[in-house]
Design a protein around this motif. Structure first.
Motif, PDB file in Angstrom:
ATOM      1  N   PHE A   1      -0.191   0.715  -5.284  1.00 37.65           N
ATOM      2  CA  PHE A   1      -1.266   1.506  -4.668  1.00 37.65           C
ATOM      3  C   PHE A   1      -2.059   0.671  -3.675  1.00 37.65           C
ATOM      4  O   PHE A   1      -2.379   1.118  -2.584  1.00 37.65           O
ATOM      5  N   ARG A   2      -2.372  -0.555  -4.079  1.00 37.52           N
ATOM      6  CA  ARG A   2      -3.013  -1.529  -3.195  1.00 37.52           C
ATOM      7  C   ARG A   2      -2.861  -2.903  -3.838  1.00 37.52           C
ATOM      8  O   ARG A   2      -2.621  -2.997  -5.050  1.00 37.52           O
TER       9      ARG A   2
ATOM     10  N   PHE B   1      -8.236   4.842  -6.456  1.00 41.22           N
ATOM     11  CA  PHE B   1      -7.848   3.705  -7.298  1.00 41.22           C
ATOM     12  C   PHE B   1      -8.728   3.627  -8.548  1.00 41.22           C
ATOM     13  O   PHE B   1      -8.233   3.358  -9.647  1.00 41.22           O
TER      14      PHE B   1
ATOM     15  N   TYR C   1      -0.464   4.406  -1.935  1.00 33.32           N
ATOM     16  CA  TYR C   1      -1.571   5.124  -1.297  1.00 33.32           C
ATOM     17  C   TYR C   1      -1.117   5.789  -0.005  1.00 33.32           C
ATOM     18  O   TYR C   1      -1.514   6.921   0.297  1.00 33.32           O
ATOM     19  N   ASN C   2      -0.268   5.106   0.772  1.00 31.60           N
ATOM     20  CA  ASN C   2       0.216   5.683   2.032  1.00 31.60           C
ATOM     21  C   ASN C   2       0.950   6.998   1.809  1.00 31.60           C
ATOM     22  O   ASN C   2       0.761   7.968   2.554  1.00 31.60           O
TER      23      ASN C   2
ATOM     24  N   THR D   1      -8.567   3.400  -0.083  1.00 33.52           N
ATOM     25  CA  THR D   1      -7.885   3.393  -1.389  1.00 33.52           C
ATOM     26  C   THR D   1      -8.850   3.436  -2.573  1.00 33.52           C
ATOM     27  O   THR D   1      -8.458   3.796  -3.682  1.00 33.52           O
ATOM     28  N   ASP D   2     -10.111   3.077  -2.359  1.00 32.28           N
ATOM     29  CA  ASP D   2     -11.016   2.745  -3.459  1.00 32.28           C
ATOM     30  C   ASP D   2     -11.255   3.872  -4.453  1.00 32.28           C
ATOM     31  O   ASP D   2     -11.165   3.688  -5.666  1.00 32.28           O
TER      32      ASP D   2
ATOM     33  N   GLN E   1     -11.117  13.786  -2.887  1.00 36.62           N
ATOM     34  CA  GLN E   1     -11.567  12.505  -3.457  1.00 36.62           C
ATOM     35  C   GLN E   1     -12.847  12.693  -4.256  1.00 36.62           C
ATOM     36  O   GLN E   1     -12.986  12.152  -5.369  1.00 36.62           O
TER      37      GLN E   1
ATOM     38  N   TYR F   1       0.823  -1.217   0.000  1.00 35.85           N
ATOM     39  CA  TYR F   1       0.000   0.000   0.000  1.00 35.85           C
ATOM     40  C   TYR F   1       0.856   1.266   0.000  1.00 35.85           C
ATOM     41  O   TYR F   1       0.348   2.345   0.280  1.00 35.85           O
TER      42      TYR F   1
END
Length: 363
Positions: free
Chosen positions: A125-126, A89, A18-19, A85-86, A39, A15
């Motif tokens: 990213f994930r 992403f 994203y982190n 993350t969604d 977002q 991750y």
């Protein structure tokens, strides 16, 4: 943020993209509410990417319908309000696929570079990004000309071989030095959690439901002294049954409660199955109109999210299905487009006949 250090745990490495993004946003804007606002703005602007992707593959009507479906999707809106993350992403995936299609359409290298950058970023990213990028690369392979690929390998075979050997040597040094032990241990621990907490209980989602596949698992460790391999091989038939239920559940919980014995049940089934029918019509029309090769990128993105959900689990709020939704919307939109075009053709045909008959008998 002051004391945080990047470690070698699975949640640190897989991750990391994203982190870092989240840390930067919090460092700049200080307030988590600002992150949610960003977002939501990014998710809203991504409707442009849905429109552009639809235009590159299909036509304007499909693009408009897909954009409306995306804009009014509750799932897209929902995940833009959580610091997870969604949402980012989904936007990143849309951008990556747009750049890929734009490169094939225009041949400009700037889009190729952007695709490579976004794809590499998705990898870290994930964890789902690894599966997604793998499917996108499969699309790239489908589009490649075999003669061109073979000529490239013949021309740069020494360089490719050297890079491959260097990668193997680096991997051997890292593994022999036990540098990745924390990462491997955390991945094994998470795999065991999924097997014993989700697979062994027959859960479709991340918690118990009335639709689970209940069975008595075999915990014997007899395959290469591996807990994971032993569990999967010894319970393969029940695991396949579980995968089948998850595949059905991806459509929605309603598939397990279909009632065709009452008027209300039939109407409910018709309402819930309408998007599925439009998706199937869109898929059939894509194949019939010779658009399979170009539109297969949509199926790759959808399959990536489906495979992740089937192999691991479907979040009870359908969180892990969300990245595939924009591409489902585009396919559904093409199905609706074809239905509209059929209605227009039929209407013109019969209106023309009626007008002809009117003129005929008026004489």
């Amino acid at each position: 943020m002051v004391n945080y250090k990047i470690g070698l745990d699975m949640n640190d490495i897989l991750y990391i993209g994203y982190n870092i993004l989240l840390t930067l946003l919090l460092a700049i804007f200080k307030d988590p509410i600002a992150v949610i606002f960003i977002q939501m703005v990014v998710a809203a602007l991504s409707v442009i990417l849905v429109y552009k992707i639809s235009m590159l593959i299909f036509n304007r009507l499909t693009a408009i319908i897909a954009s409306v479906l995306y804009a009014y999707s509750w799932d897209i809106t929902l995940w833009s309000t959580y610091i997870l993350t969604d949402s980012f992403f989904i936007s990143l995936l849309l951008l990556s696929i747009y750049c890929l299609l734009k490169f094939y359409d225009s041949g400009k290298n700037v889009y190729k570079v952007l695709f490579i950058v976004t794809a590499l970023y998705m990898l870290v990213f994930r964890p789902a990004g690894i599966i997604t990028v793998s499917f996108l690369l499969l699309y790239v392979v489908i589009k490649l000309d075999r003669a061109t690929v073979w000529a490239f390998f013949k021309k740069y075979n020494y360089i490719i071989g050297s890079v491959f050997l260097a990668g193997v040597l680096v991997a051997m040094v890292v593994l022999s030095g036990n540098k990745l032990d924390p990462l491997i241990a955390s991945m094994q621990f998470n795999a065991k959690k999924v097997l014993y907490n989700v697979y062994a209980t027959g859960w479709i989602f991340d918690k118990a439901s009335a639709f689970d596949h209940k069975y008595r698992p075999n915990y014997t460790i007899n395959i290469m002294d591996s807990l994971i391999l032993s569990f999967i091989i010894n319970n393969w038939d029940n695991i396949l049954m579980l995968y089948g239920r998850r595949a059905l559940a991806l459509v929605g919980r309603w598939v397990f409660t279909v009632d065709l014995t009452s008027v209300r049940g039939v109407l409910r089934f018709g309402w819930y199955s309408l998007p599925v029918m439009m998706f199937l019509i869109g898929t059939i029309e894509i194949i019939r109109n010779g658009l399979s090769k170009k539109a297969s990128v949509l199926w790759m993105a959808i399959l990536a999210s489906c495979v992740f959900c089937i192999v691991f689990f479907i979040d009870s709020m359908y969180r892990y299905r969300a990245p595939g939704l924009p591409f489902m919307f585009i396919t559904v939109a093409y199905g609706v487009d074809r239905i509209i075009q059929l209605i227009i053709v039929v209407t013109k045909k019969y209106v023309g006949k009626l007008l002809w008959n009117k003129r005929k008998y008026s004489l």
